[in-house]
Design an enzyme around this catalytic site. Structure first.
Site, PDB file in Angstrom:
ATOM      1  N   LYS A 227       3.253 -31.591 -44.232  1.00  0.00           N
ATOM      2  CA  LYS A 227       4.610 -31.945 -44.816  1.00  0.00           C
ATOM      3  C   LYS A 227       5.471 -32.174 -44.024  1.00  0.00           C
ATOM      4  CE  LYS A 227       4.268 -28.781 -49.138  1.00  0.00           C
ATOM      5  NZ  LYS A 227       4.184 -29.572 -50.027  1.00  0.00           N
ATOM      6  N   CYS A 365       4.912 -27.532 -59.484  1.00  0.00           N
ATOM      7  CA  CYS A 365       4.542 -26.143 -59.389  1.00  0.00           C
ATOM      8  C   CYS A 365       5.595 -25.061 -59.261  1.00  0.00           C
ATOM      9  CB  CYS A 365       3.669 -26.147 -58.163  1.00  0.00           C
ATOM     10  SG  CYS A 365       2.113 -27.329 -58.108  1.00  0.00           S
TER      11      CYS A 365
HETATM   12  N1  PMP Z   1       5.504 -23.552 -51.090  1.00  0.00           N
HETATM   13  C1  PMP Z   1       6.384 -24.581 -51.194  1.00  0.00           C
HETATM   14  C2  PMP Z   1       7.815 -24.495 -51.441  1.00  0.00           C
HETATM   15  C3  PMP Z   1       5.881 -25.909 -51.461  1.00  0.00           C
HETATM   16  O1  PMP Z   1       6.862 -26.902 -51.397  1.00  0.00           O
HETATM   17  C4  PMP Z   1       4.376 -26.178 -51.245  1.00  0.00           C
HETATM   18  C5  PMP Z   1       3.990 -27.581 -51.404  1.00  0.00           C
HETATM   19  N2  PMP Z   1       4.482 -28.144 -52.473  1.00  0.00           N
HETATM   20  C6  PMP Z   1       3.620 -25.140 -51.112  1.00  0.00           C
HETATM   21  C7  PMP Z   1       4.174 -23.740 -50.993  1.00  0.00           C
HETATM   22  C8  PMP Z   1       2.061 -25.164 -51.016  1.00  0.00           C
HETATM   23  O2  PMP Z   1       1.949 -25.840 -49.928  1.00  0.00           O
HETATM   24  P1  PMP Z   1       0.346 -26.329 -49.386  1.00  0.00           P
HETATM   25  O3  PMP Z   1      -0.166 -27.002 -50.703  1.00  0.00           O
HETATM   26  O4  PMP Z   1       0.583 -27.277 -48.309  1.00  0.00           O
HETATM   27  O5  PMP Z   1      -0.404 -25.043 -49.095  1.00  0.00           O
END
Ligand code: PMP
Length: 409
Positions: A227, A365
């Site tokens: 990210k 999510c």
């Molecule tokens: N926490 C937040 C606030 C997120 O935006 C995300 C990714 N959308 C995650 C956790 C999870 O990250 P990852 O899928 O890279 O493990």
């Protein structure tokens, strides 16, 4: 207005930005899901594959030693990036999700029936479900900090949630839906006044703001490289050494042991105790170039550029009849969520895609947050260093056009 960067020069580093979608120039506004990767980082991956691919940490031969040095150099750069006290506090994971699971399972080992964990209503599922998994074996209570209408955490309500059974707080540094930047220093100070440690989910923060884990006094801090202009498959868990030293391993396997026998096994020193198996050493090595890249651009400059884009996009969308913005906190990072009357987020997302604009749609999510907002999902535009004011104008125009289609119905 004077540009902070020579954006065209920056964009040259991202060949993907030259492609078209639906016959239109791509306008990539899904950076909160994953950002694009500059050439220098891709070249780092290529270089490792072409010159230095060897398994790390257990070879005497030159390639293995060089690969190990590259991984350990990244660890040192991550330490400096976060201003952690020691590289023993930097654990490589697959991402934020794995980092949070590690803490939930390992630190959570000590929780007993009746213990309480404080989360917030704006958490990503990655910072909810790992804590719920602990409830399979123990009667743990999860209590939730509410938000106000603007999408800011209610700090007075947070303080009131502490009880003698509170054992842990886990909170997002910045919301992936509302864009709210949470007052994590204050949140940590309050938790510490109750003797409770805090994990900060930094997935949405590290690309947009400077993070100093010592200044924050964070106990744990998790983030994902993908990210923040880095490769996929790499994440970091920062943990205070005294806490990590006292935690049981999360996964077992090679690399994390001291000595193995069938009678019993001893574990490696930090940070290796938490790095079972072969890590994603190619991407970890290349991630070092991301950290150089961020330093070269300056995270404050990136933030200032994104803030300009966010403000222009917000002002533009506010002019569109029937459009509602979700998340109006005083302190926001470059995420803009909205809905248009009469349309689902998917309708808007699909039509914007036809105009070349890549946005994310749905619940992001964060279903508990959607329930709190009384909606199914939002359209989310999120900005990065390579986005331009021209793209923002195109995005506003495209959204206005799409909204008009639904207004006519
Ligand atoms: N926490 C937040 C606030 C997120 O935006 C995300 C990714 N959308 C995650 C956790 C999870 O990250 P990852 O899928 O890279 O493990």
């Amino acid at each position: 207005m004077a540009e902070i960067f020579d954006i065209e020069k920056i964009r040259e580093q991202y060949p993907i930005l030259q492609r078209t979608v639906s016959g239109k120039p791509l306008i990539y506004l899904d950076n909160a899901a994953t950002s694009q990767v500059p050439r220098c980082v891709v070249e780092g991956i290529e270089q490792m594959y072409y010159t230095t691919k060897a398994n790390v940490h257990r070879g005497v031969h030159t390639l293995s030693q060089e690969a190990t040095d590259m991984v350990e150099l990244t660890r040192e750069k991550v330490r400096a990036f976060l201003n952690a006290a020691s590289t023993r506090e930097i654990i490589f994971t697959r991402g934020t999700t794995e980092a949070i699971n590690l803490v939930a399972h390992s630190y959570g080992d000590r929780f007993v029936d009746g213990d309480e964990i404080i989360l917030t209503v704006m958490e990503h599922h990655a910072n909810i479900v790992p804590w719920q998994l602990l409830q399979r074996n123990k009667r743990l209570k999860i209590v939730v900090v509410p938000i106000n209408q603007a999408g800011e955490l209610d700090i007075a309500a947070y303080e009131a949630l502490f009880s003698s059974r509170t054992r842990f707080v886990s909170v997002a540094h910045a919301s992936n839906v509302l864009g709210t930047v949470n007052p994590v220093k204050q949140i940590i100070d309050i938790a510490h006044s109750h003797g409770v440690p805090v994990l900060v989910d930094g997935a949405q923060a590290t690309a947009h703001m400077a993070v100093d884990v010592q200044a924050l006094d964070a106990d744990f801090y998790a983030f994902s490289a993908h990210k923040m202009y880095g490769p996929s498959g790499v994440g970091v868990l920062y943990g205070k050494e005294a806490l990590l030293a006292d935690m049981p391993p999360y996964q077992g396997g090679g690399e994390m042991i001291g000595n193995v026998s069938f009678e019993g096994t001893t574990f490696a020193e930090l940070p290796f105790k938490f790095e079972a198996g072969t890590p994603d050493f190619v991407d970890i090595a290349a991630f070092s170039r991301t950290l150089d890249y961020l330093q070269m651009l300056g995270i404050e400059n990136i933030a200032a550029h994104e803030q300009t884009l966010l403000e222009a996009a917000t002002a533009g969308l506010q002019q569109i009849p029937g459009l509602t913005i979700y998340g109006t906190a005083a302190h926001k990072h470059s995420v803009l969520s909205f809905l248009v009357d009469g349309a689902s987020s998917y309708d808007i997302g699909i039509l914007l895609d036809k105009l070349g604009v890549a946005v994310r749609t749905g619940h992001h999510c964060a279903q508990p947050l959607m329930r709190r907002l009384g909606i199914e999902g939002t359209v989310r535009a999120s900005f990065a260093v390579y986005n331009t004011m021209h793209e923002v104008e195109q995005f506003i125009a495209a959204t206005a056009r799409v909204a008009k289609m639904f207004a006519r119905k």
